[in-house]
Enzyme design. Structure first.
Site, PDB file in Angstrom:
ATOM      1  N   LYS A  62      -2.944   6.800  11.312  1.00  0.00           N
ATOM      2  CA  LYS A  62      -3.449   8.123  10.939  1.00  0.00           C
ATOM      3  C   LYS A  62      -4.871   7.989  10.382  1.00  0.00           C
ATOM      4  CE  LYS A  62       1.043   9.802  11.393  1.00  0.00           C
ATOM      5  NZ  LYS A  62       2.385   9.427  11.065  1.00  0.00           N
TER       6      LYS A  62
ATOM      7  N   SER B 278       4.684  15.825   6.417  1.00  0.00           N
ATOM      8  CA  SER B 278       3.899  15.756   7.652  1.00  0.00           C
ATOM      9  C   SER B 278       3.784  17.085   8.385  1.00  0.00           C
ATOM     10  CB  SER B 278       4.481  14.689   8.572  1.00  0.00           C
ATOM     11  OG  SER B 278       5.856  14.888   8.785  1.00  0.00           O
TER      12      SER B 278
ATOM     13  N   HIS C 280       0.481  10.291   5.474  1.00  0.00           N
ATOM     14  CA  HIS C 280      -0.598  11.274   5.589  1.00  0.00           C
ATOM     15  C   HIS C 280      -1.474  11.358   4.345  1.00  0.00           C
ATOM     16  CE1 HIS C 280       1.055  12.851   9.351  1.00  0.00           C
ATOM     17  NE2 HIS C 280       2.228  12.600   8.791  1.00  0.00           N
TER      18      HIS C 280
HETATM   19  C1  LIG Z   1       3.669   9.184  11.671  1.00  0.00           C
HETATM   20  C2  LIG Z   1       4.643   8.956  10.609  1.00  0.00           C
HETATM   21  C3  LIG Z   1       5.455   7.823  10.627  1.00  0.00           C
HETATM   22  C4  LIG Z   1       5.511   6.895  11.796  1.00  0.00           C
HETATM   23  O1  LIG Z   1       4.414   6.046  11.823  1.00  0.00           O
HETATM   24  P1  LIG Z   1       4.022   5.333  13.181  1.00  0.00           P
HETATM   25  O2  LIG Z   1       3.147   4.214  12.772  1.00  0.00           O
HETATM   26  O3  LIG Z   1       3.326   6.370  13.997  1.00  0.00           O
HETATM   27  O4  LIG Z   1       5.305   4.873  13.810  1.00  0.00           O
HETATM   28  C5  LIG Z   1       6.270   7.590   9.547  1.00  0.00           C
HETATM   29  N1  LIG Z   1       6.305   8.439   8.504  1.00  0.00           N
HETATM   30  C6  LIG Z   1       5.555   9.562   8.468  1.00  0.00           C
HETATM   31  C7  LIG Z   1       5.650  10.475   7.285  1.00  0.00           C
HETATM   32  C8  LIG Z   1       4.706   9.852   9.530  1.00  0.00           C
HETATM   33  O5  LIG Z   1       3.990  10.965   9.513  1.00  0.00           O
END
Ligand SMILES: *Cc1c(COP(=O)(O)O)cnc(C)c1O
Length: 394
Positions: A236, A176, A204
């Site tokens: 995302k 990320s 992602h």
């Molecule tokens: C954003 C993210 C999460 C968390 O997801 P949310 O739905 O925002 O709680 C988990 N793992 C990764 C790799 C992320 O980038």
């Protein structure tokens, strides 16, 4: 003095690590109003531009009229509604897995999955750059927890030698804060040769990688055998909210029985699932979003290279510019802001010390000229920075 919060806050400020929340006064988009200023933004995770898409909004509104607002109860009581169930079936199909389980956030999906699968006497091995939610999950599980060198199959192999009990290997699919891809073919081969399970959090990668937007497992063609536990998030590229775990019938039933962050929480509003069903369809079918994104990535990398910027090994819309100290990253971010451009500086402890960076993220909603505007602003901002950087404090 007990609870000396003011010194903790002061120390945070002095180390250039103080966090503040920009106030967004507009829908999520590449042009936003933040803290009273109109800005061109390169920092959201809305990679495909679906968070504010008219058809997704309409599905959400219709969903609310049909199903009301609140989920009303946990899934096991009376909160599991038809839209949730349909979305799980659509996610299973997208991922090519027998089943998927819908959860309210990625953080909870990771916490719930790891803690349901391993405990005392077992082993969790994680990439050292994994998302905080995965690291927290590993610690909370009570299993023996060890982090291997970033994306390094040899470092993983050495730890696998010493593993006891059931062994879960956990990695981000797309990292990320760096944007690079997990070396899944090799990591999965290690896992299989040792009878360990691979869990991939592809928050992602979904929407951005793979012909259908099926993420890193589609990109590398990895099935249930190689990646038995696959996590995706919906906040995302899907542009909505929530998360899912995809895998075998037995895996999903195990999570329904034992994943406490799944069991003891209210289901997400069913209208959100209605919105996600629409965004999933757009994500899968509108290939132009992925190809436009690829073209923007190439354009940005070419231009940034010409400016002498240090990019990372990233084929994804996450295109961090490595800066160094937190102070310098903040200065560069502020200089861009002065030119109407928003890029967030990412600092320790989110990333290792002296690797503060500007985390540029691109979206299919950006145009070529948006990228050019960013590159021009970077050129101007760099000219105003001192040549020498000072190291972060210990
Ligand atoms: C954003 C993210 C999460 C968390 O997801 P949310 O739905 O925002 O709680 C988990 N793992 C990764 C790799 C992320 O980038």
């Amino acid at each position: 003095m007990p609870f000396d919060l003011s010194s903790r806050l002061a120390a945070r400020r002095a180390a250039h690590l103080y966090r503040r929340r920009p106030l967004l006064d507009a829908p999520q988009d590449v042009r936003v109003r933040v803290d009273g200023e109109n800005l061109l933004a390169f920092c959201s995770n809305d990679y495909l531009g679906l968070a504010n898409h008219p058809e997704v909004i309409e599905a959400f509104a219709q969903g609310a009229r049909r199903w009301g607002v609140g989920g009303g109860a946990s899934h096991l009581v009376v909160g599991h509604s038809t839209p949730h169930h349909e979305l799980e079936e659509a996610l299973a199909q997208l991922t090519g897995r027998p089943r998927a389980l819908l959860l309210s956030s990625g953080y909870m999906a990771n916490l719930g999955t790891v803690t349901a699968l391993v405990g005392q006497g077992d082993t969790v091995l994680e990439d050292r750059l994994n998302h905080a939610s995965l690291l927290d999950a590993g610690l909370l599980s009570g299993a023996r927890f060890s982090r291997y060198l970033h994306n390094d199959p040899a470092s993983l192999a050495a730890r696998l030698e010493k593993a006891t009990g059931d062994t879960l290997i956990v990695t981000d699919g797309v990292f990320s804060m760096d944007g690079d891809l997990a070396n899944l073919p090799e990591l999965c081969a290690q896992a299989r040769s040792r009878g360990a399970w691979m869990m991939v959090d592809d928050a992602h990668g979904f929407g951005c990688l793979g012909q259908q937007g099926g993420g890193i497992v589609e990109h590398f063609g990895l099935g249930l055998e190689e990646v038995p536990v696959l996590v995706g998030t919906l906040g995302k590229a899907f542009g909505t909210s929530g998360a899912f775990v995809a895998g075998s019938e037995e895996l999903i039933e195990t999570l329904i029985q034992f994943a406490r962050p799944y069991i003891y929480t209210t289901s997400q509003p069913p209208a959100v699932a209605c919105a996600t069903l629409k965004s999933l369809q757009l994500l899968r079918d509108e290939h132009w979003r992925r190809s436009h994104l690829q073209q923007l990535i190439a354009r940005f990398r070419q231009g940034a290279g010409e400016l002498g910027l240090q990019l990372m090994e990233s084929p994804t819309p996450i295109q961090p510019i490595l800066v160094g100290s937190s102070a310098r990253a903040m200065a560069l971010s502020a200089a861009l802001r002065g030119q109407g451009i928003m890029v967030t500086a990412i600092r320790p402890p989110t990333v290792p010390r002296n690797t503060a960076r500007l985390r540029v993220t691109l979206s299919a909603a950006h145009s070529d000229s948006d990228v050019d505007q960013l590159l021009d602003a970077l050129k101007f901002a760099l000219a105003g920075l001192p040549e020498q950087d000072l190291a972060d404090e210990e």
